[in-house]
Design an enzyme around this catalytic site. Structure first.
Site, short mmCIF file in Angstrom:
data_model
loop_
_atom_site.label_atom_id
_atom_site.label_comp_id
_atom_site.label_asym_id
_atom_site.label_seq_id
_atom_site.Cartn_x
_atom_site.Cartn_y
_atom_site.Cartn_z
CG ASP A 1 -37.96 -82.84 -58.68
OD1 ASP A 1 -37.49 -82.14 -59.59
OD2 ASP A 1 -38.65 -82.39 -57.75
CG ASP B 1 -39.76 -85.97 -54.77
OD1 ASP B 1 -38.88 -86.08 -55.65
OD2 ASP B 1 -40.61 -85.07 -54.78
CD GLU C 1 -37.87 -81.39 -51.42
OE1 GLU C 1 -38.07 -82.53 -51.87
OE2 GLU C 1 -38.78 -80.56 -51.28
#
Length: 623
Positions: free
Chosen positions: A86, A89, A486
């Site tokens: 995704d 992670d 992220e």
């Protein structure tokens, strides 16, 4: 790590133009004309190669990645090897993955010739196929779909390479007893969109994708239910705030796009009101809320078919009206009901991974600009008519901000240019490759040695679009700053197609868009004032439109301002609330004001025709 999003049924805050300059004194001047959109497109696709799960091909370009998760699903009697991780992670979340594949496919559908010109179509189709091959395997029966592998709670307790993974790889499914209309509907949309993208190149594969798309849509529609009620493991990370009605309409719209079968057009028309398709006016487009994308996609039917859409035209025009609400809100021309913008000119929807909304909004603006250009139309917003070239110019301003034309002079795409984030919140990028360090990195060892390390990533995650700056254009390059550092599949997917489109657009046809009050900052800390610009009245005199502009400048620096000098450009009429100096375009406090307390506001009023004035803080001193 997934993000929670806020969805809006009602208009956002009443802001016409959020304007002030925030270019840091140390930031480099970036020439937008030098941006290599083709190179950015290639890197955008490269990110998807870095996110691949499963057995990697021999010709892979991301050499620091190896095979991983080669037994996914085996313990539950199903082959779920493949697909995409995704974000930073290693969970394979079905809903955002499917949305990402839908948007990659939409990019190919709209910008196929541009991708061919860039010699990148094959790679774009490969990125799509890595997802669709996985979805076909996960759709084991007509009414069964494996929607997730791994769980966020256990995965987030470890910081390790995908190749060393020790966290549980439990798979989770939806079926008639545990329905999940959002993920089934979005996967149907992804497969239908991909079927259209592949049709000219692999018709047999296209037909296979359509078969699964139709079955999944029927499953989603017949056994309706929220997926995060059936898969509570997903609720913490990708909750369905908008419900499943948007995915049902979205899937039907894509099936119509891919097949031309009237039953799907009938479905989106028949359910338009009940499912919110012609009722929701939104200011975001995301993995959760598909309404804006749906409305733009159905507007395409009107543009392409016109009178041939008779019988559905009235409903399609209602969809189009809501699409244009969204577009006008992005363009800051929606009668105050606009998407917020940072002082540096970036659309700002959420403090968590905001770049995903910039990416998706830029895509819709770009495709709609092309629809209008093809039909020789214009976008009629409450605050003025906008030509297709102007819409594209605004979309380009967002892309250019991403690539470095922003207050920090930083590219928010990793590996693009020389100044980009070096501490990305991504496990694989932060730990030396298995080929560079052939030793297992344990779960907690990864946190101790790499997550908390101040060293730059040993592996450059080329093409990753990080979450981006905060509401004031600030960014801290810190691996722990997961809200901003992220990257995600859903952030990268829409902007890939926009890069391809801009790569073929002559620079002189799309001049650089300048956000309101774009200029140099008075200090390293940014502007001390937050500007909100509204139009409070308008009228016509001798055939000329005039507007009463009211600008509130709030002191947000935390201290009283004892001296202030503003540059106000493009003012053609009278101005009130500030005093003009002897210098051109320079203004200061009015004679009755000696300071502006922290949190207090200065109000500026001017009257003129044409666009709003540009206001910049040139100099200030605190008490």
């Amino acid at each position: 790590m997934a993000r929670l999003t806020m969805n809006k049924k009602t208009p956002a805050s009443c802001m016409l133009i959020a304007a002030t300059s925030l270019l840091l004194a140390a930031a480099a001047v970036v020439d937008a004309s030098s941006f290599d959109y083709t190179g950015a497109f290639d890197k955008c696709l490269l990110f998807f190669e870095a996110q691949r799960s499963g057995k990697l091909p021999a010709d892979r370009r991301v050499q620091w990645r190896g095979d991983s998760a080669l037994t996914d699903g085996f313990s539950q009697g199903v082959d779920l090897v493949g697909g995409y991780y995704d974000s930073g992670d290693h969970v394979k979340f079905g809903l955002p993955m499917a949305y990402a594949v839908t948007m990659l496919s939409w990019g190919v559908v709209e910008f196929e010739k541009e991708m061919v010109a860039a010699n990148k179509l094959r790679r774009a189709l490969a990125a799509i196929r890595w997802g669709t091959d996985y979805f076909v395997k996960a759709h084991t029966q007509p009414n069964t779909f494996w929607a997730q592998v791994g769980d966020g709670d256990s995965d987030h307790l470890c910081w390790e390479r995908a190749e060393d993974m020790t966290t549980p790889r439990t798979a989770f499914k939806i079926d008639i007893n545990h329905p999940g209309s959002e993920v089934a509907g979005e996967t149907a949309a992804a497969l239908a969109a991909a079927a259209k993208a592949f049709k000219p190149y692999d018709s047999m594969y296209s037909d296979l994708l359509l078969l699964h798309a139709k079955q999944l849509f029927t499953f989603a529609d017949k056994f309706r239910g929220k997926y995060d009620e059936s898969l509570k493991i997903a609720k913490k990370f990708y909750p369905s705030a908008s419900g499943y009605q948007d995915e049902l309409l979205w899937a039907a719209a894509w099936l119509y796009e891919a097949t031309g079968e009237e039953c799907y057009l009938h479905y989106v028309s028949q359910n338009a009101e009940a499912f919110g398709g012609t009722g929701w006016a939104v200011t975001e487009f995301s993995w959760d809320n598909k309404y804006a994308g749906l409305q733009v996609l159905l507007s395409k039917v009107l543009f392409e078919q016109g009178g041939r859409a008779a019988g559905y035209a009235d409903t399609l025009k209602q969809y189009q009206a809501k699409a244009e609400f969204f577009l006008c809100a992005c363009l800051q021309k929606n009668n105050g009901h606009n998407v917020k913008m940072t002082p540096g000119g970036l659309l700002y929807v959420s403090d968590w991974s905001n770049m995903q909304y910039v990416s998706s909004s830029s895509f819709l603006l770009t495709v709609y600009a092309d629809y209008l250009a093809e039909s020789r139309g214009t976008l009629k917003c409450p605050d003025g008519e906008v030509k297709p070239a102007e819409i594209l110019r605004f979309a380009r301003s967002q892309v250019d901000y991403v690539l470095g034309k922003n207050p920090k002079g930083m590219s928010y795409m990793v590996g693009y240019g020389s100044f980009y984030p070096k501490h990305v919140h991504h496990r694989g990028a932060s730990i030396p490759s298995v080929y560079a360090m052939n030793a297992t990195v344990g779960c907690m060892e990864g946190f101790d040695k790499y997550y908390n390390s101040k060293n730059a990533d040993p592996n450059v995650l080329y093409g990753a679009l990080v979450g981006g700056p905060d509401a004031n254009d600030g960014y801290t390059d810190d691996r722990c700053n997961y809200q901003h550092a992220e990257p995600t599949l859903v952030g990268n997917a829409p902007i890939c197609g926009v890069f391809a489109r801009l790569a073929t657009e002559p620079a002189d046809n799309t001049p650089d868009y300048s956000p309101p009050s774009h200029g140099s900052s008075p200090s390293k800390g940014g502007s001390p004032l937050e500007f909100v610009h509204t139009v409070t009245n308008s009228w016509k005199t001798n055939g000329v439109d005039y507007y009463r502009h009211v600008v509130t400048a709030k002191n947000t620096c935390g201290h009283a301002i004892a001296y202030l000098k503003l540059q106000i450009k493009d003012v053609s009429g009278p101005i009130y609330g500030v005093s003009k100096t002897n210098a051109k375009d320079k203004y200061e406090f009015p004679s009755w004001m000696t300071s502006l307390e922290a949190g207090a506001q200065l109000t500026i009023v001017y009257i003129q025709g044409g666009p709003a004035a540009k206001i910049t803080v040139v100099e200030y001193k605190t008490a």
